[in-house]
Write an enzyme that holds these catalytic residues in place. Structure first.
Site, mmCIF file in Angstrom:
data_model
loop_
_atom_site.group_PDB
_atom_site.id
_atom_site.type_symbol
_atom_site.label_atom_id
_atom_site.label_comp_id
_atom_site.label_asym_id
_atom_site.label_seq_id
_atom_site.Cartn_x
_atom_site.Cartn_y
_atom_site.Cartn_z
ATOM 1 N N PHE B 123 -10.304 -13.364 12.731
ATOM 2 C CA PHE B 123 -8.959 -13.066 12.270
ATOM 3 C C PHE B 123 -8.195 -14.380 12.171
ATOM 4 O O PHE B 123 -8.653 -15.418 12.663
ATOM 5 C CB PHE B 123 -8.269 -12.135 13.283
ATOM 6 C CG PHE B 123 -8.006 -10.738 12.781
ATOM 7 C CD1 PHE B 123 -9.013 -9.989 12.206
ATOM 8 C CD2 PHE B 123 -6.737 -10.171 12.883
ATOM 9 C CE1 PHE B 123 -8.761 -8.701 11.757
ATOM 10 C CE2 PHE B 123 -6.478 -8.884 12.433
ATOM 11 C CZ PHE B 123 -7.483 -8.149 11.872
ATOM 12 N N HIS B 246 3.631 -9.516 6.507
ATOM 13 C CA HIS B 246 2.171 -9.488 6.432
ATOM 14 C C HIS B 246 1.779 -9.925 5.020
ATOM 15 O O HIS B 246 2.341 -9.443 4.051
ATOM 16 C CB HIS B 246 1.650 -8.080 6.716
ATOM 17 C CG HIS B 246 0.179 -8.039 6.996
ATOM 18 N ND1 HIS B 246 -0.767 -8.269 6.015
ATOM 19 C CD2 HIS B 246 -0.510 -7.806 8.136
ATOM 20 C CE1 HIS B 246 -1.976 -8.182 6.563
ATOM 21 N NE2 HIS B 246 -1.848 -7.902 7.841
ATOM 22 N N LEU B 256 -0.258 -1.225 4.160
ATOM 23 C CA LEU B 256 -0.973 -2.362 4.744
ATOM 24 C C LEU B 256 -2.430 -2.440 4.281
ATOM 25 O O LEU B 256 -3.122 -1.433 4.198
ATOM 26 C CB LEU B 256 -0.945 -2.224 6.271
ATOM 27 C CG LEU B 256 -1.773 -3.209 7.094
ATOM 28 C CD1 LEU B 256 -1.192 -4.612 6.984
ATOM 29 C CD2 LEU B 256 -1.817 -2.782 8.558
ATOM 30 N N GLU B 259 -5.788 -7.780 7.591
ATOM 31 C CA GLU B 259 -6.247 -9.165 7.617
ATOM 32 C C GLU B 259 -7.768 -9.229 7.787
ATOM 33 O O GLU B 259 -8.415 -10.208 7.434
ATOM 34 C CB GLU B 259 -5.555 -9.853 8.802
ATOM 35 C CG GLU B 259 -5.839 -11.313 8.965
ATOM 36 C CD GLU B 259 -4.858 -11.942 9.960
ATOM 37 O OE1 GLU B 259 -3.651 -11.676 9.843
ATOM 38 O OE2 GLU B 259 -5.307 -12.680 10.832
ATOM 39 N N HIS B 357 6.196 -6.362 8.312
ATOM 40 C CA HIS B 357 5.144 -5.697 9.054
ATOM 41 C C HIS B 357 5.449 -5.563 10.536
ATOM 42 O O HIS B 357 5.140 -4.553 11.144
ATOM 43 C CB HIS B 357 3.852 -6.504 8.877
ATOM 44 C CG HIS B 357 2.649 -5.908 9.530
ATOM 45 N ND1 HIS B 357 2.223 -4.639 9.265
ATOM 46 C CD2 HIS B 357 1.774 -6.416 10.446
ATOM 47 C CE1 HIS B 357 1.125 -4.376 9.984
ATOM 48 N NE2 HIS B 357 0.847 -5.431 10.720
ATOM 49 N N ARG B 401 3.479 -13.505 15.260
ATOM 50 C CA ARG B 401 2.387 -12.843 15.969
ATOM 51 C C ARG B 401 1.065 -13.080 15.252
ATOM 52 O O ARG B 401 1.011 -13.078 14.026
ATOM 53 C CB ARG B 401 2.656 -11.338 16.045
ATOM 54 C CG ARG B 401 1.500 -10.559 16.625
ATOM 55 C CD ARG B 401 1.830 -9.109 16.884
ATOM 56 N NE ARG B 401 1.913 -8.271 15.703
ATOM 57 C CZ ARG B 401 0.868 -7.848 14.985
ATOM 58 N NH1 ARG B 401 -0.358 -8.239 15.288
ATOM 59 N NH2 ARG B 401 1.042 -7.061 13.946
#
Lengths: 232, 589
Positions: B123, B246, B256, B259, B357, B401
């Protein structure tokens, strides 16, 4: 676009009725939920429905759309025959408009003990599970508890208190099929009942209704097979 | 039920407001330890927005690449642009390992590696050895990890006898005659009846408030209810200028796209077909921090290199991965792309834009989840009040984040809250016997909505969302935000006068939406005031008129006080629990 929506306000109405609405869906309206919320915002704020994620994963907005159960948020407006007849999920008590009382549905879900039970000692790290064993859970764990399946099932309509129904049985099999769960025998004993499991007559409405393309009938057949192979 | 009629009362050891991942992990800890705990949730718990999390939960298990919690900590501190609290981040990353194994033991159906261990994918922002090669740290159940996690936690709560009050809307928390936190006022949505939940501890786990923006991945339910409650009670909100865009929301729809797509090898291309992230982040490329990727995308679009007739989006390319990978690891993404973008990613790239997001800010807490008050002096703990999950600001996410760090935040700190209440239960004191007058303010908020004529809440809500989108977006300036503030103030004033026409007590969702609007207004107000105040660029807060990070003046938390829209500050906890401080460095990927 024309919609014909089931309306029932228990404080003011003795019986439900269909109410017609004519709206021009906004440029961003693509799904039935968009149209319903447009009516709620612009025409009548008392139109009552559940909704949350608007992407088909939370399971809030199951309803009966032109005679078929589905999620309003992933039902495209394009291609819907007009007037679009929108009713609450069939077979459950209606609280108001498109909102049904799902207590019975959840009671059946809870009755299968839908949680992993293992008598093995807990390891320090993860339990191991082969990819092929994990693949057995595909098509089972993805259920969103929207109730589209169980409320399309005639056996559930007649015996919602005694027949677990397709959603509950799918969950039951999700734990029977999980190699980490050690209570398969107890689970099978619990289901070995003329009503709990064997009210399923493989009508397969559930398969047709599931918005996540899951197959509860297949899970039910596998429960029966597992029972049979245990007895042999 | 008519106004002023008698309140129904229920008493518990603890009441958890919200049934998402954080709330359910807290309630599970308490129920499993034998406490009498209630979860009061405005939606049936498995409908909470945790269910929509896709890509996974980050934890340094080291199943795929060599790993260590200390590396996870380094990445998280760097990802936070150095205003995450390092004590809380150390606690998060150390405990991440144990909580993921616990989830596996509870039955979470993680995807598996060939040897049977939990599958982990790369990620954004993940490195080995403090900034070295890409790490694979995010544990996944295909691309439905949030769903699998939330259902597993709900199931375990059923097993342990948690009391559920489903479809109960919490209006405000309540203090007793001595001013102590003592419970929650809620409406049972189905009947309209008002309930007072008396408890020795109240846990706010109400999720984010992304619905203040027009384009958001967030569910309708993400209205910042806990933040509204806290602000109405005169307590501060922290770091509200930091909102994560996001990189990959479906263009137009906002839904969404994980990722994890880029983790599995997908990448972004602009209108010239160029893989532009190679220019902005030569090492990490498409797996740079989300703020970095989102800003790069916005720049490409602003400079005319977008895609489509209006050149207003870019493309997420997955077709080179092959159908096997997509069907096995990203099956729900394929479904989303087909439904919401009309393309099958096996053949055609997905149109995407940066989309709001995640709310990095929230209710300030320490690492035990205890809510903190601070009005210019030392931190003070608010006894018996806890906050956890997206509504809280511990702060482990700081200004940005990292992907996969949200689910782990819910579970680590949900457990920590449950433990803290349990370990300190005797000191919390017994639940107080509340009388009706204690709930007067909240009851008044409900009753005022019944006025005959007034403003339409849906119109005001949509105008506020448009305003925040236009004036508090990916790039911000003093001028655009000032203009936005003027518009917002007018709208907020009109929100005092909303009217709900629906007069039925049974399942009155129009009334719930009007109550949610109060909370959206609070979240929006805190956001604009905090964003105007921070005259630097850090993490997700990018000021075009103050482009540099300014550690000399701004290495501190913002506190927003609702009375008079005042700003205060708290120091960052730079000292971890056991290891050395990660000192601020320029942040490159």
């Amino acid at each position: 676009m024309r919609l014909s929506i089931y309306r029932y306000n228990p404080e003011t109405q003795r019986s439900p009725q269909l109410q017609d609405f004519e709206i021009e869906p906004g440029p961003e309206a693509k799904f039935l939920l968009d149209a319903l919320l447009q009516i709620k915002d612009e025409v009548d704020d008392s139109l009552t429905l559940r909704r949350s994620c608007r992407e088909g994963v939370c399971g809030s907005d199951g309803m009966n759309i032109n005679g078929r159960n589905g999620l309003a948020c992933v039902t495209p407006l394009k291609g819907l025959k007009e007037p679009v007849v929108v009713r609450p999920l069939p077979g459950l008590p209606v609280i108001r408009d498109l909102v049904v009382d799902m207590s019975q549905f959840f009671k059946q879900y809870r009755s299968v003990k839908p949680y992993l039970q293992s008598d093995e000692p807990v390891p320090l790290k993860e339990r191991l599970q082969a990819p092929a064993d994990r693949a057995e859970l595909d098509g089972l764990y993805e259920c969103i508890l929207c109730a589209c399946c169980s409320t399309s099932c005639p056996s559930f309509w007649w015996n919602p208190d005694k027949f677990v129904g397709p959603a509950g049985l799918l969950q039951a099999y999700r734990f029977i099929a999980d190699t980490r769960d050690t209570r398969t025998n107890e689970r099978l004993d619990d289901l070995n009942d003329p009503y709990r499991l064997f009210r399923c007559h493989t009508i397969m409405n559930c398969v047709d209704a599931c918005p996540k393309h899951l197959n509860p009938t297949k899970a039910i057949v596998k429960i029966k097979e597992t029972m049979l192979s245990r007895e042999l | 039920m008519a106004a002023g009629a008698k309140l129904k009362k229920r008493r518990f050891d603890a009441v958890v407001v919200g049934g998402g991942g954080a709330g359910l992990r807290a309630s599970l800890e308490l129920a499993a330890r034998g406490y009498h705990v209630a979860v009061v949730s405005k939606v049936f718990p498995t409908r909470s927005h945790t269910v929509a999390a896709q890509g996974g939960i980050t934890s340094a298990l080291g199943n795929v690449s060599p790993d260590h919690w200390h590396w996870h900590m380094y990445d998280t501190v760097k990802g936070s642009d150095y205003i995450g609290d390092q004590d809380a981040i150390e606690y998060l990353c150390r405990n991440a390992i144990e909580v993921v194994y616990e989830l596996e033991h509870m039955g979470l159906p993680f995807s598996r590696l060939d040897d049977g261990r939990i599958y982990q994918r790369p990620f954004g922002g993940q490195s080995q050895n403090f900034g070295g090669p890409q790490a694979s740290r995010t544990c996944a159940a295909a691309d439905r990890t949030g769903h699998a996690l939330l259902h597993t936690l709900y199931q375990q709560n059923l097993r342990h006898g948690t009391h559920f009050f489903d479809e109960f809307y919490s209006v405000d928390f309540i203090r007793d005659s001595q001013g102590r936190i003592a419970g929650v006022l809620a409406i049972e949505i189905e009947t309209g009846e008002r309930y007072l939940f008396e408890a020795a501890a109240v846990v706010l786990a109400t999720g984010g408030g992304g619905r203040i923006f027009k384009h958001t991945t967030n569910a309708f339910s993400c209205t910042g209810d806990g933040l509204g409650m806290v602000a109405r009670a005169g307590l501060p909100l922290q770091d509200m200028e930091f909102w994560q865009f996001h990189p990959t929301g479906v263009a137009g729809a906002g839904v969404l796209v994980t990722e994890g797509c880029r983790g599995e090898g997908g990448y972004l291309v602009n209108g010239d077909g160029e893989r532009f992230m190679e220019r902005y982040a030569p090492n990490a490329k498409d797996l740079a921090g989300r703020d970095v990727v989102a800003r790069s995308m916005a720049l490409e679009i602003m400079e005319g290199r977008g895609v489509g007739p209006r050149k207003d989006h870019v493309l997420l390319k997955l077709d080179h991965l092959g159908s096997d990978i997509i069907m096995e690891r990203l099956p729900a993404i394929r479904e989303i792309a087909i439904k919401f973008a009309g393309v099958d990613p096996i053949e055609t790239p997905i149109p995407v834009v940066p989309t709001v997001h995640y709310m990095m800010g929230g209710i300030p807490t320490n690492r035990f989840g205890q809510v903190i008050a601070n009005d210019g002096g030392e931190d003070e703990i608010v006894p018996r009040l806890y906050a956890v999950g997206e509504c809280a600001c511990v702060s482990v996410h700081g200004a940005n984040r990292l992907g996969g760090n949200s689910l782990v935040d819910l579970v680590v700190f949900g457990r920590a809250v449950g433990r803290h209440i349990s370990d300190n239960f005797a000191e919390l004191g017994a639940p107080a016997d509340l009388d009706e007058s204690s709930a007067e303010l909240g009851l008044g908020r409900i009753d005022r909505l019944a006025r005959k004529e007034g403003e339409r809440p849906d119109l005001l809500r949509e105008e506020i969302r448009d305003t925040l989108q236009a004036h508090c977006g990916v790039f911000r300036t003093e001028q655009t935000m000032r203009e936005g503030w003027i518009k917002f103030e007018q709208l907020a004033g009109r929100c005092e006068q909303v009217a709900v026409k629906d007069a039925c007590e049974i399942f009155n969702t129009a009334r719930i939406e009007a109550l949610e609007l109060d909370n959206l207004v609070t979240v929006a107000r805190a956001t604009i005031v905090s964003a105007l105040n921070r005259t630097e660029s850090r993490g997700a807060h990018a000021r075009d008129d103050h482009r540099e990070r300014d550690d000399e003046h701004w290495l501190k938390h913002t506190l927003y006080h609702g009375d008079g829209d005042r700003i205060g500050y708290r120091p960052i906890a730079m000292q971890p629990l056991t290891v050395e401080t990660f000192k601020p460095k320029p942040r490159t990927y």
